[in-house]
Design a protein around this motif. Structure first.
Motif, PDB file in Angstrom:
ATOM      1  N   MET A 179     -50.725   8.749  67.472  1.00 24.63           N
ATOM      2  CA  MET A 179     -51.456   8.810  66.236  1.00 24.63           C
ATOM      3  C   MET A 179     -50.558   8.328  65.108  1.00 24.63           C
ATOM      4  N   HIS A 180     -50.990   7.307  64.388  1.00 28.55           N
ATOM      5  CA  HIS A 180     -50.199   6.715  63.326  1.00 28.55           C
ATOM      6  C   HIS A 180     -50.768   7.119  61.979  1.00 28.55           C
ATOM      7  N   ASP A 181     -49.958   7.720  61.155  1.00 29.17           N
ATOM      8  CA  ASP A 181     -50.372   8.120  59.818  1.00 29.17           C
ATOM      9  C   ASP A 181     -49.690   7.196  58.824  1.00 29.17           C
ATOM     10  N   ALA A 182     -50.455   6.487  58.023  1.00 31.07           N
ATOM     11  CA  ALA A 182     -49.898   5.513  57.093  1.00 31.07           C
ATOM     12  C   ALA A 182     -49.051   6.170  56.009  1.00 31.07           C
ATOM     13  N   ARG A 183     -49.275   7.437  55.740  1.00 30.53           N
ATOM     14  CA  ARG A 183     -48.491   8.121  54.709  1.00 30.53           C
ATOM     15  C   ARG A 183     -47.082   8.436  55.192  1.00 30.53           C
ATOM     16  N   PHE A 184     -46.915   8.651  56.476  1.00 32.50           N
ATOM     17  CA  PHE A 184     -45.618   9.011  57.041  1.00 32.50           C
ATOM     18  C   PHE A 184     -45.294   8.093  58.217  1.00 32.50           C
ATOM     19  N   PRO A 185     -44.949   6.837  57.957  1.00 31.67           N
ATOM     20  CA  PRO A 185     -44.721   5.911  59.077  1.00 31.67           C
ATOM     21  C   PRO A 185     -43.474   6.232  59.890  1.00 31.67           C
ATOM     22  N   ILE A 186     -42.545   6.951  59.326  1.00 34.58           N
ATOM     23  CA  ILE A 186     -41.296   7.235  60.019  1.00 34.58           C
ATOM     24  C   ILE A 186     -41.386   8.533  60.827  1.00 34.58           C
ATOM     25  N   PHE A 187     -42.468   9.273  60.674  1.00 28.11           N
ATOM     26  CA  PHE A 187     -42.598  10.569  61.338  1.00 28.11           C
ATOM     27  C   PHE A 187     -42.565  10.437  62.855  1.00 28.11           C
ATOM     28  N   GLY A 188     -43.221   9.416  63.408  1.00 28.46           N
ATOM     29  CA  GLY A 188     -43.212   9.211  64.861  1.00 28.46           C
ATOM     30  C   GLY A 188     -41.806   8.954  65.386  1.00 28.46           C
ATOM     31  N   THR A 189     -41.034   8.168  64.649  1.00 23.57           N
ATOM     32  CA  THR A 189     -39.648   7.912  65.044  1.00 23.57           C
ATOM     33  C   THR A 189     -38.824   9.187  64.962  1.00 23.57           C
ATOM     34  N   PHE A 190     -39.072   9.978  63.928  1.00 17.87           N
ATOM     35  CA  PHE A 190     -38.362  11.245  63.787  1.00 17.87           C
ATOM     36  C   PHE A 190     -38.626  12.166  64.982  1.00 17.87           C
ATOM     37  N   VAL A 191     -39.883  12.260  65.377  1.00 15.42           N
ATOM     38  CA  VAL A 191     -40.239  13.114  66.518  1.00 15.42           C
ATOM     39  C   VAL A 191     -39.584  12.588  67.792  1.00 15.42           C
ATOM     40  N   LEU A 192     -39.577  11.270  67.975  1.00 15.39           N
ATOM     41  CA  LEU A 192     -38.948  10.685  69.156  1.00 15.39           C
ATOM     42  C   LEU A 192     -37.447  10.962  69.190  1.00 15.39           C
ATOM     43  N   VAL A 193     -36.779  10.809  68.060  1.00 13.92           N
ATOM     44  CA  VAL A 193     -35.337  11.099  68.001  1.00 13.92           C
ATOM     45  C   VAL A 193     -35.090  12.583  68.260  1.00 13.92           C
ATOM     46  N   LEU A 194     -35.950  13.440  67.754  1.00 15.19           N
ATOM     47  CA  LEU A 194     -35.808  14.872  67.997  1.00 15.19           C
ATOM     48  C   LEU A 194     -35.971  15.204  69.474  1.00 15.19           C
ATOM     49  N   VAL A 195     -36.955  14.594  70.134  1.00 12.53           N
ATOM     50  CA  VAL A 195     -37.156  14.814  71.573  1.00 12.53           C
ATOM     51  C   VAL A 195     -35.955  14.301  72.363  1.00 12.53           C
ATOM     52  N   LEU A 196     -35.426  13.140  71.986  1.00 15.67           N
ATOM     53  CA  LEU A 196     -34.230  12.611  72.665  1.00 15.67           C
ATOM     54  C   LEU A 196     -33.036  13.533  72.468  1.00 15.67           C
ATOM     55  N   ALA A 197     -32.889  14.096  71.277  1.00 15.15           N
ATOM     56  CA  ALA A 197     -31.773  15.014  71.019  1.00 15.15           C
ATOM     57  C   ALA A 197     -31.894  16.272  71.868  1.00 15.15           C
ATOM     58  N   ILE A 198     -33.081  16.813  71.956  1.00 15.58           N
ATOM     59  CA  ILE A 198     -33.285  18.011  72.780  1.00 15.58           C
ATOM     60  C   ILE A 198     -33.067  17.689  74.255  1.00 15.58           C
ATOM     61  N   GLY A 199     -33.557  16.543  74.699  1.00 11.10           N
ATOM     62  CA  GLY A 199     -33.341  16.134  76.092  1.00 11.10           C
ATOM     63  C   GLY A 199     -31.877  15.929  76.414  1.00 11.10           C
ATOM     64  N   GLY A 200     -31.146  15.266  75.523  1.00 13.22           N
ATOM     65  CA  GLY A 200     -29.715  15.059  75.741  1.00 13.22           C
ATOM     66  C   GLY A 200     -28.945  16.361  75.772  1.00 13.22           C
ATOM     67  N   ALA A 201     -29.294  17.277  74.870  1.00 12.63           N
ATOM     68  CA  ALA A 201     -28.626  18.583  74.857  1.00 12.63           C
ATOM     69  C   ALA A 201     -28.946  19.371  76.116  1.00 12.63           C
ATOM     70  N   SER A 202     -30.170  19.270  76.589  1.00 12.86           N
ATOM     71  CA  SER A 202     -30.551  19.981  77.821  1.00 12.86           C
ATOM     72  C   SER A 202     -29.804  19.429  79.027  1.00 12.86           C
ATOM     73  N   ILE A 203     -29.732  18.123  79.122  1.00 10.76           N
ATOM     74  CA  ILE A 203     -29.006  17.513  80.246  1.00 10.76           C
ATOM     75  C   ILE A 203     -27.536  17.890  80.193  1.00 10.76           C
ATOM     76  N   ALA A 204     -26.940  17.839  79.010  1.00  8.35           N
ATOM     77  CA  ALA A 204     -25.520  18.181  78.877  1.00  8.35           C
ATOM     78  C   ALA A 204     -25.267  19.638  79.217  1.00  8.35           C
ATOM     79  N   THR A 205     -26.196  20.515  78.858  1.00  9.00           N
ATOM     80  CA  THR A 205     -26.025  21.941  79.118  1.00  9.00           C
ATOM     81  C   THR A 205     -26.207  22.278  80.594  1.00  9.00           C
ATOM     82  N   LEU A 206     -27.205  21.679  81.214  1.00  6.92           N
ATOM     83  CA  LEU A 206     -27.540  22.048  82.593  1.00  6.92           C
ATOM     84  C   LEU A 206     -26.701  21.328  83.643  1.00  6.92           C
ATOM     85  N   SER A 207     -26.051  20.235  83.279  1.00  8.19           N
ATOM     86  CA  SER A 207     -25.234  19.516  84.263  1.00  8.19           C
ATOM     87  C   SER A 207     -23.853  20.151  84.327  1.00  8.19           C
TER      88      SER A 207
END
Length: 90
Positions: free
Chosen positions: A1-29
């Protein structure tokens, strides 16, 4: 879903998901080489999104964007060299 008022929000969410995924992998490995490489690749992907979207270099100053991405790639290779040497010498 693309909102013209917040075009960077999707990128922010993606970076946040990548950060959580990276932290999870680093913690569990247990420090395996595959996990270290995965975490470093996730870090490079996050840096790419920050450079291109948050620093607004996607549509302008291609030289600056390429040099920053090259710098991140060099740092990735240097960071990956240590676990490779440790696993090779051990």
């Amino acid at each position: 879903m693309h909102d013209a008022r917040f075009p960077i929000f999707g990128t922010f969410v993606l970076v946040l998901v990548l950060a959580i995924g990276g932290a999870s992998i680093a913690t569990l490995s247990d420090g395996s080489l595959i996990a270290v490489g995965t975490v470093l690749l996730i870090a490079f992907a996050k840096a790419r999104f920050v450079i291109l979207d948050f620093m607004e270099l996607r549509h302008g100053q291609r030289g600056m964007a390429l040099s920053l991405l090259a710098w991140c790639a060099v740092l990735l290779l240097v960071a990956l060299a240590r676990p490779l040497l440790v696993s090779y010498l051990a």
